[in-house]
Design a protein around this motif. Structure first.
Motif, PDB file in Angstrom:
ATOM      1  N   TYR A   1       0.855  -1.194   0.000  1.00 38.11           N
ATOM      2  CA  TYR A   1       0.000   0.000   0.000  1.00 38.11           C
ATOM      3  C   TYR A   1       0.877   1.226   0.000  1.00 38.11           C
ATOM      4  CZ  TYR A   1       0.928  -0.024   5.092  1.00 38.11           C
ATOM      5  OH  TYR A   1       1.529  -0.033   6.335  1.00 38.11           O
ATOM      6  N   MET A   2       0.285   2.362  -0.317  1.00 34.11           N
ATOM      7  CA  MET A   2       0.964   3.648  -0.232  1.00 34.11           C
ATOM      8  C   MET A   2       0.120   4.564   0.634  1.00 34.11           C
ATOM      9  SD  MET A   2       3.590   5.513  -1.087  1.00 34.11           S
ATOM     10  CE  MET A   2       4.333   4.910  -2.593  1.00 34.11           C
ATOM     11  N   GLY A   3       0.606   4.849   1.847  1.00 32.63           N
ATOM     12  CA  GLY A   3      -0.182   5.659   2.770  1.00 32.63           C
ATOM     13  C   GLY A   3      -1.441   4.917   3.174  1.00 32.63           C
ATOM     14  N   SER A   4      -2.590   5.412   2.744  1.00 32.42           N
ATOM     15  CA  SER A   4      -3.872   4.773   3.054  1.00 32.42           C
ATOM     16  C   SER A   4      -4.495   4.132   1.820  1.00 32.42           C
ATOM     17  CB  SER A   4      -4.846   5.812   3.639  1.00 32.42           C
ATOM     18  OG  SER A   4      -5.035   6.883   2.724  1.00 32.42           O
ATOM     19  N   THR A   5      -3.696   3.944   0.759  1.00 31.60           N
ATOM     20  CA  THR A   5      -4.204   3.394  -0.496  1.00 31.60           C
ATOM     21  C   THR A   5      -3.619   2.006  -0.739  1.00 31.60           C
ATOM     22  OG1 THR A   5      -4.346   5.615  -1.451  1.00 31.60           O
ATOM     23  CG2 THR A   5      -4.431   3.768  -2.979  1.00 31.60           C
ATOM     24  N   LEU A   6      -4.494   0.986  -0.793  1.00 29.24           N
ATOM     25  CA  LEU A   6      -4.063  -0.378  -1.072  1.00 29.24           C
ATOM     26  C   LEU A   6      -3.857  -0.544  -2.575  1.00 29.24           C
ATOM     27  CD1 LEU A   6      -3.693  -3.225   0.308  1.00 29.24           C
ATOM     28  CD2 LEU A   6      -6.017  -3.707  -0.486  1.00 29.24           C
ATOM     29  N   PHE A   7      -2.726  -1.130  -2.971  1.00 29.43           N
ATOM     30  CA  PHE A   7      -2.487  -1.375  -4.383  1.00 29.43           C
ATOM     31  C   PHE A   7      -3.440  -2.453  -4.887  1.00 29.43           C
ATOM     32  CE2 PHE A   7       2.018   0.024  -3.296  1.00 29.43           C
ATOM     33  CZ  PHE A   7       1.836   1.299  -3.826  1.00 29.43           C
ATOM     34  N   GLY A   8      -3.864  -2.330  -6.133  1.00 30.49           N
ATOM     35  CA  GLY A   8      -4.842  -3.251  -6.681  1.00 30.49           C
ATOM     36  C   GLY A   8      -4.369  -4.686  -6.796  1.00 30.49           C
ATOM     37  N   PHE A   9      -3.069  -4.902  -6.905  1.00 31.77           N
ATOM     38  CA  PHE A   9      -2.547  -6.254  -7.065  1.00 31.77           C
ATOM     39  C   PHE A   9      -2.332  -6.972  -5.745  1.00 31.77           C
ATOM     40  CE2 PHE A   9       1.019  -3.213  -7.303  1.00 31.77           C
ATOM     41  CZ  PHE A   9       1.710  -3.564  -6.154  1.00 31.77           C
ATOM     42  N   THR A  10      -2.458  -6.274  -4.610  1.00 31.83           N
ATOM     43  CA  THR A  10      -2.070  -6.865  -3.324  1.00 31.83           C
ATOM     44  C   THR A  10      -2.915  -8.074  -2.953  1.00 31.83           C
ATOM     45  OG1 THR A  10      -1.237  -4.742  -2.507  1.00 31.83           O
ATOM     46  CG2 THR A  10      -1.796  -6.414  -0.863  1.00 31.83           C
ATOM     47  N   VAL A  11      -4.220  -7.927  -2.945  1.00 31.81           N
ATOM     48  CA  VAL A  11      -5.100  -9.031  -2.530  1.00 31.81           C
ATOM     49  C   VAL A  11      -4.957 -10.233  -3.462  1.00 31.81           C
ATOM     50  CG1 VAL A  11      -7.500  -9.748  -2.202  1.00 31.81           C
ATOM     51  CG2 VAL A  11      -6.705  -7.560  -1.271  1.00 31.81           C
ATOM     52  N   PRO A  12      -4.972 -10.060  -4.806  1.00 37.60           N
ATOM     53  CA  PRO A  12      -4.755 -11.228  -5.672  1.00 37.60           C
ATOM     54  C   PRO A  12      -3.413 -11.921  -5.429  1.00 37.60           C
ATOM     55  CG  PRO A  12      -5.654  -9.419  -6.946  1.00 37.60           C
ATOM     56  CD  PRO A  12      -5.322  -8.869  -5.592  1.00 37.60           C
ATOM     57  N   PHE A  13      -2.372 -11.129  -5.140  1.00 32.80           N
ATOM     58  CA  PHE A  13      -1.058 -11.712  -4.868  1.00 32.80           C
ATOM     59  C   PHE A  13      -1.085 -12.550  -3.599  1.00 32.80           C
ATOM     60  CE2 PHE A  13       3.127 -11.233  -2.717  1.00 32.80           C
ATOM     61  CZ  PHE A  13       3.879 -12.005  -3.591  1.00 32.80           C
ATOM     62  N   LEU A  14      -1.708 -12.047  -2.529  1.00 32.32           N
ATOM     63  CA  LEU A  14      -1.798 -12.798  -1.280  1.00 32.32           C
ATOM     64  C   LEU A  14      -2.603 -14.077  -1.474  1.00 32.32           C
ATOM     65  CD1 LEU A  14      -2.393  -9.917   1.303  1.00 32.32           C
ATOM     66  CD2 LEU A  14      -0.242 -11.052   0.724  1.00 32.32           C
ATOM     67  N   GLU A  15      -3.671 -13.995  -2.255  1.00 35.16           N
ATOM     68  CA  GLU A  15      -4.475 -15.185  -2.535  1.00 35.16           C
ATOM     69  C   GLU A  15      -3.658 -16.217  -3.299  1.00 35.16           C
ATOM     70  OE1 GLU A  15      -7.809 -13.567  -4.587  1.00 35.16           O
ATOM     71  OE2 GLU A  15      -8.858 -12.979  -2.731  1.00 35.16           O
ATOM     72  N   LYS A  16      -2.798 -15.750  -4.218  1.00 38.90           N
ATOM     73  CA  LYS A  16      -1.950 -16.660  -4.975  1.00 38.90           C
ATOM     74  C   LYS A  16      -0.948 -17.356  -4.061  1.00 38.90           C
ATOM     75  CE  LYS A  16      -0.593 -18.428  -8.906  1.00 38.90           C
ATOM     76  NZ  LYS A  16      -1.495 -19.216  -9.767  1.00 38.90           N
ATOM     77  N   LEU A  17      -0.380 -16.641  -3.107  1.00 38.67           N
ATOM     78  CA  LEU A  17       0.534 -17.259  -2.153  1.00 38.67           C
ATOM     79  C   LEU A  17      -0.179 -18.334  -1.335  1.00 38.67           C
ATOM     80  CD1 LEU A  17       2.590 -14.226  -0.739  1.00 38.67           C
ATOM     81  CD2 LEU A  17       3.341 -15.937  -2.409  1.00 38.67           C
ATOM     82  N   ARG A  18      -1.360 -17.998  -0.837  1.00 36.14           N
ATOM     83  CA  ARG A  18      -2.112 -18.964  -0.028  1.00 36.14           C
ATOM     84  C   ARG A  18      -2.437 -20.219  -0.831  1.00 36.14           C
ATOM     85  NH1 ARG A  18      -4.569 -14.211   2.119  1.00 36.14           N
ATOM     86  NH2 ARG A  18      -6.259 -14.360   0.591  1.00 36.14           N
ATOM     87  N   SER A  19      -2.872 -20.036  -2.080  1.00 31.98           N
ATOM     88  CA  SER A  19      -3.234 -21.184  -2.911  1.00 31.98           C
ATOM     89  C   SER A  19      -2.016 -22.053  -3.225  1.00 31.98           C
ATOM     90  CB  SER A  19      -3.899 -20.720  -4.210  1.00 31.98           C
ATOM     91  OG  SER A  19      -2.973 -20.031  -5.040  1.00 31.98           O
ATOM     92  N   ALA A  20      -0.816 -21.465  -3.215  1.00 30.66           N
ATOM     93  CA  ALA A  20       0.417 -22.216  -3.454  1.00 30.66           C
ATOM     94  C   ALA A  20       0.985 -22.800  -2.171  1.00 30.66           C
ATOM     95  CB  ALA A  20       1.450 -21.309  -4.122  1.00 30.66           C
ATOM     96  N   GLY A  21       0.303 -22.578  -1.041  1.00 34.85           N
ATOM     97  CA  GLY A  21       0.768 -23.102   0.236  1.00 34.85           C
ATOM     98  C   GLY A  21       1.967 -22.363   0.801  1.00 34.85           C
ATOM     99  N   ILE A  22       2.142 -21.120   0.406  1.00 36.13           N
ATOM    100  CA  ILE A  22       3.278 -20.317   0.863  1.00 36.13           C
ATOM    101  C   ILE A  22       2.813 -19.364   1.961  1.00 36.13           C
ATOM    102  CG2 ILE A  22       5.008 -18.609   0.193  1.00 36.13           C
ATOM    103  CD1 ILE A  22       4.871 -19.775  -2.643  1.00 36.13           C
ATOM    104  N   GLY A  23       3.460 -19.430   3.114  1.00 38.82           N
ATOM    105  CA  GLY A  23       3.137 -18.512   4.196  1.00 38.82           C
ATOM    106  C   GLY A  23       3.751 -17.144   3.952  1.00 38.82           C
TER     107      GLY A  23
END
Length: 235
Positions: free
Chosen positions: A38-60
Motif C-alpha cells: 500500500y501507499m499511505g492509506s491506499t491499497l495497491f490493486g494487485f495486493t489481494v490477488p497476490f496474497l491469494e496466490k501465495l495462499r493457494s500455493a501453500g506459501i506462508g
C-alpha cells in the motif's frame, strides 16, 4: 503468462511449469508494507490477488515494515481496514527487531530513553523495558531513536544529551523519509539521527530495519526457515 485470476499480469520468461517448481521451493515470504502493498492509506490493486496466490500455493507470509511509529495492534487494524486479515504472529516491525537485538546482544540494558511515538514506546514497555523521562536526572541504560511523528524539541535535546554521554545508541531504521500518498515530506528516523549527529558528532551504534539482516532474524526464528539461495531452479 497469466499469474492472477484477475486483470493483473506479470511478465516472466518462464513457463508455468518452471514457475510452479520454483514456487515449490519457497516456504515463506516476508512482505514489506509501506510503498509495497500500500501507499499511505491506499491499497495497491494487485495486493489481494497476490496474497491469494501465495495462499493457494501453500506459501506462508509475514508483513514487515521499517516504520516503527505504530504498534503491532495499530498495523493489524490498518490492514483490516484495507481489507487484509492478519494475526500478530504475521507482523514484524523495526521496533520488534530492535527489541530482539537488544535482548540478544545487550541483556544488561533495562532502562531506555526513546525518541518515538507513544505507540512505539508502548511496544518497548510491553516487552519489559523501563522507559525514562526527558530529564538528565532520569538516566537510561540506552537510547532508542525511531520515526517520531510526535517529535518534541525538549525530547530531541535529551536524546542528543544521552548520545553525547556515550550511552548505547540504537536507531530503529535508516529511512530518511517515509513513503506517503499525501502532499508532504514525512521526515523519518534517518533524518532525525542526522540531526543528532550534527549536534553531537555521534552516529547510532547500529541501525536496525531493512537492509540490516537482523530485520529478518525474528521471522526466520519464528517460522524455522532460512533465506533462500537463488536461483531456486536453474532449468
Amino acid at each position: 503468462m497469466k499469474l492472477f485470476d484477475s486483470d493483473f499480469e506479470i511478465l516472466t520468461p518462464h513457463s508455468e511449469e518452471i514457475l510452479a517448481r520454483r514456487l515449490a521451493g519457497i516456504r515463506h515470504v516476508a512482505l514489506d508494507m509501506d510503498g509495497t502493498i500500500y501507499m499511505g492509506s491506499t491499497l495497491f490493486g494487485f495486493t489481494v490477488p497476490f496474497l491469494e496466490k501465495l495462499r493457494s500455493a501453500g506459501i506462508g507470509y509475514s508483513f514487515l515494515t521499517n516504520n516503527p511509529s505504530k504498534s503491532i495492534g495499530d498495523y493489524i487494524d490498518k490492514l483490516r481496514g484495507l481489507g487484509i486479515e492478519c494475526s500478530p504472529e504475521e507482523m514484524y516491525t523495526s521496533s520488534l527487531a530492535t527489541i530482539d537485538y537488544i535482548r540478544a546482544n545487550h541483556p544488561d540494558i533495562h532502562r531506555l530513553f526513546i525518541l518515538g511515538t507513544p505507540s512505539m514506546v508502548q511496544e518497548f514497555r510491553t516487552a519489559g523495558f523501563e522507559i525514562t523521562e526527558a530529564s538528565a536526572e532520569d538516566e537510561p541504560d540506552g537510547l532508542i531513536v525511531g520515526f517520531d511523528m510526535t517529535l518534541d524539541y525538549e525530547r530531541l535535546c535529551c536524546a542528543s544529551w544521552w548520545a553525547s554521554r556515550g550511552k548505547p545508541y540504537f536507531a530503529t531504521n535508516p529511512d530518511r523519509v517515509c513513503p506517503t500518498d499525501r502532499q508532504t515530506v514525512l521526515v523519518d528516523c534517518g533524518a532525525i539521527c542526522k540531526c543528532i549527529e550534527w549536534a553531537t558528532g555521534r552516529c547510532p551504534d547500529i541501525v536496525l530495519g531493512k537492509p540490516d539482516k537482523n530485520m529478518l532474524s525474528g521471522i526466520t526464528a519464528r517460522y524455522a526457515v532460512r533465506p533462500a539461495a537463488y536461483p531456486l531452479d536453474t532449468a
